[in-house]
Scaffold this active site. Sequence first.
Site, mmCIF file in Angstrom:
data_model
loop_
_atom_site.group_PDB
_atom_site.id
_atom_site.type_symbol
_atom_site.label_atom_id
_atom_site.label_comp_id
_atom_site.label_asym_id
_atom_site.label_seq_id
_atom_site.Cartn_x
_atom_site.Cartn_y
_atom_site.Cartn_z
ATOM 1 N N ASP A 44 9.795 -17.410 -9.776
ATOM 2 C CA ASP A 44 11.038 -16.698 -10.043
ATOM 3 C C ASP A 44 12.059 -17.643 -10.682
ATOM 4 O OD1 ASP A 44 10.004 -14.424 -8.848
ATOM 5 O OD2 ASP A 44 10.796 -14.955 -6.870
ATOM 6 N N ASP A 50 21.135 -19.759 -6.171
ATOM 7 C CA ASP A 50 19.961 -19.980 -5.324
ATOM 8 C C ASP A 50 19.898 -21.423 -4.851
ATOM 9 O OD1 ASP A 50 18.651 -17.394 -5.455
ATOM 10 O OD2 ASP A 50 18.052 -17.867 -7.501
ATOM 11 N N GLU A 73 12.399 -20.772 0.238
ATOM 12 C CA GLU A 73 11.735 -20.159 -0.910
ATOM 13 C C GLU A 73 11.963 -20.974 -2.182
ATOM 14 O OE1 GLU A 73 12.474 -15.962 -3.022
ATOM 15 O OE2 GLU A 73 11.896 -15.782 -0.919
ATOM 16 N N GLU A 74 13.012 -21.790 -2.197
ATOM 17 C CA GLU A 74 13.369 -22.553 -3.394
ATOM 18 C C GLU A 74 12.723 -23.934 -3.448
ATOM 19 O OE1 GLU A 74 14.926 -20.831 -5.579
ATOM 20 O OE2 GLU A 74 15.293 -19.184 -4.176
ATOM 21 N N ASP A 96 15.124 -17.683 3.215
ATOM 22 C CA ASP A 96 15.330 -17.208 1.842
ATOM 23 C C ASP A 96 16.842 -17.252 1.639
ATOM 24 O OD1 ASP A 96 15.605 -15.956 -0.559
ATOM 25 O OD2 ASP A 96 14.482 -14.161 -0.040
ATOM 26 N N LEU A 98 19.008 -16.729 -0.763
ATOM 27 C CA LEU A 98 19.667 -15.595 -1.416
ATOM 28 C C LEU A 98 18.628 -14.545 -1.787
ATOM 29 C CD1 LEU A 98 22.459 -16.984 -3.785
ATOM 30 C CD2 LEU A 98 22.730 -15.658 -1.684
ATOM 31 N N ASP A 99 18.321 -13.678 -0.869
ATOM 32 C CA ASP A 99 17.424 -12.564 -1.157
ATOM 33 C C ASP A 99 18.123 -11.609 -2.122
ATOM 34 O OD1 ASP A 99 15.101 -10.706 -0.487
ATOM 35 O OD2 ASP A 99 16.822 -9.470 0.065
ATOM 36 N N GLU A 240 10.224 -13.866 4.148
ATOM 37 C CA GLU A 240 10.696 -12.488 4.068
ATOM 38 C C GLU A 240 9.910 -11.554 4.988
ATOM 39 O OE1 GLU A 240 12.029 -12.365 -0.610
ATOM 40 O OE2 GLU A 240 9.905 -12.703 -0.137
#
Length: 292
Positions: A44, A50, A73-74, A96, A98-99, A240
């Site tokens: 992504d 983020d 996630e980053e 996560d 910033l979902d 998530e």
Amino acid sequence: MTVSDPVVEEIVATISRSATEIQQGLIGRRGAVDEEGRENPTGDTQLEADVWADDLLGDRLASLEGVGQYASEERPEAVDCGPDPATEDVYAVAVDPLDGSSNLESNNAMGTIFGIYDAPLPARGETLVAAGYVLYGPITTMVIATEETVAEYELTGGERRLVERDLELPDDPVVYGFGGRVPDWTDEFESYAREIEQELKLRYGGAMIGDVNQVLTYGGIFGYPGLESRPEGKLRLQFEGNPIGYIVERAGGRSSDGEQSLLAVDPEEIHQRAPVYVGNADLIERLEDALA
């Protein structure tokens, strides 16, 4: 209301104190990290927001005495924070930051998701001791699930105010939201979706947190299915699927990857994806029957 475990409470308090700062810090950080559009470990495009939110939460959570691992996630790998997450009263935190950050461009809802695992990552959702999310909507709210209860708070000025102590899914479902492009749905899932759209109201906003929050409020089902082009779906299990599955199950609903509870899935790696379905138990049972 505070969480009974002092280490877990400190993790939750740190995230809640950071939430208002994160929301305010989104201003001026709506673009990509660089002109070439740097990507996170699962492909992504990373926005400046983020990376900024991840750095903020990572620095604060990793400094806590009871946190043994921080994963985001980053980031490609979990960060070892010192204490061994396999020991007692030491936890791994998966976030996560910033979902739904793609909603920044259109200024729509997004959130922060976190899971607190009593095991080194990657870990089964059954090892979660708490999970929660922050919804950056017209009001900044936080939902926290523990083994005892699911509670909702309003966040302001770094403090959280209890709104509801024992949150449960309503018995009569009202809303649904399904992700993925319809032409890429499997025939089995599309057939199920056509039944549901005759019964419930569509609510889909492009950020899982906003959609799941509607399901918790009104009852219903949210799903991001396995697709013809991507059978594993889009959403990440550690960051998530597991946390959201834990919250919904503690609120009286069910979670599923199409075959079993998300919390029972054995992860092979930290950024593993899985189809994600959460909602009222009867709707999830019908889904599993349709996909079988």
